[in-house]
Design an enzyme around this catalytic site. Sequence first.
Site, mmCIF file in Angstrom:
data_model
loop_
_atom_site.group_PDB
_atom_site.id
_atom_site.type_symbol
_atom_site.label_atom_id
_atom_site.label_comp_id
_atom_site.label_asym_id
_atom_site.label_seq_id
_atom_site.Cartn_x
_atom_site.Cartn_y
_atom_site.Cartn_z
ATOM 1 N N CYS A 342 0.827 -1.212 0.000
ATOM 2 C CA CYS A 342 0.000 0.000 0.000
ATOM 3 C C CYS A 342 0.858 1.256 0.000
ATOM 4 O O CYS A 342 0.907 1.985 1.002
ATOM 5 C CB CYS A 342 -0.940 -0.033 1.191
ATOM 6 S SG CYS A 342 -1.948 -1.513 1.159
ATOM 7 N N GLU A 343 1.565 1.462 -1.059
ATOM 8 C CA GLU A 343 2.389 2.654 -1.262
ATOM 9 C C GLU A 343 2.388 2.928 -2.764
ATOM 10 O O GLU A 343 2.536 1.989 -3.562
ATOM 11 C CB GLU A 343 3.864 2.410 -0.873
ATOM 12 C CG GLU A 343 4.111 2.046 0.557
ATOM 13 C CD GLU A 343 4.316 3.243 1.467
ATOM 14 O OE1 GLU A 343 4.444 4.379 0.983
ATOM 15 O OE2 GLU A 343 4.322 3.013 2.683
#
Length: 422
Positions: A342-343
């Site tokens: 989640c980046e």
Amino acid sequence: MNDFVYREGRLYCGDLGIEEIADSVGTPFYCYSLPTIRRHVRVFEESLRGVDHQTCFAVKANANLAVLAALGRMGIGADVVSGGELFKVLRAGIDPGRIVYSGVGKRVDEIDMALTAGILMFNIESEQELEVLAARASILNKRAPIAIRVNPDVDPETHPYISTGLKENKFGIDIDAALDQYRKAVRLDHVDVMGLDCHIGSQLTEVKPFLDAVERLKVLVSRLEEDGIHLRYLDLGGGLGITYEHEEPPHPSEYGSAMVKAAGDLGMKLIFEPGRVIVGNAGILVSRVLYRKETSGKTFIIVDAGMNDLIRPAFYNAYHEIGVVVEKGIGREKVDVVGPICESSDFLAKDRELPVLDRGDLIAVMSAGAYGFTMASNYNSRPKAAEVLVDKDKFYLVNRRQTYDDLTSGETIPDAIMEEGD
Ligand code: LLP
């Protein structure tokens, strides 16, 4: 040239199909070619033939135990930068007399460990480190062989995050201040002043910065001689680049002969600390496509390896070639290859033209043998990938994939937390 080749549209490592290995060990996994690693060592060593030298592999590039053991069996030593690396190379059977210890932040327990092991040399990076080392050697009643790592202030013309030999970098001792440090070091009990060391950066694609550094070191060596300080070792560090995309680094033989020409006549034993050039192109990261997703204007290929497995693209915007493991011949398209983390920086390739990929297909991220697994993390609580070593028609699972239990081993929940109400 390496061991990763296509035959009839399928990617192989030596005699083994990558797809078969993936079916057996699951994805993602790192795959290293043992014959390629060995060939890189031989080519590097060949370039230094006839010169008194010791090659100390930079363990930070690849710390897999089997890889280290294979290198050790070829007479290669190690450049370590932590107690953990020292532990691993000793475990892999590398001769302590072939180990140099670099790094700006050696802790007391790590220093003690290296003194006890009887390593070849500590590469000292600050005045305080020298004082602490001398004190520990005295307490343990050992002798501490040292080199001073100088910062020769040359520009390696590489990515700023991996250049280390500039004045503003934290590494080494200013070359102009080194003479005083040597004068101090020779007066210390329990310290044997053995050598001079430098490392100017990584992924260098020209010989010139290396030669500039050697010239500056030579001036210091003769200045030291005038002071009656005679050194046995000249450690020239690592840093030789490899081809990821279009780079044209000097061939190791060109690098080796240039270094030998520049420093071979000093009567000193030369030490080299190559990392990337030995293992970089001897390894790939294999991952499976989970989903394809089309948004307005972009196609994302979402794979099961992320920046936790290979951080170089996210960290340095590094380019890694991406190959498909089984070519289907159904056209090409421009895509972003991204991981599950989640980046937004979790990508392996951006705006890359690749053969059309879909769910279940396998990709190979090339040139991933150096600074791949060693920089992997458990971010997003993802278990670390497996590592496989291929030798012609055999493969060995040399590091099993982490399990979920591995993720919590070492963690505890205090009883007080469980007993607490809301
Ligand atoms: N010696 C010392 C003291 C080093 O600091 C390094 C690398 C080496 C040798 C080996 O350098 P090589 O031959 O591999 O270029 N994570 C970055 C690279 C950092 C290199 C740090 N020092 C990357 O992924 O590109």
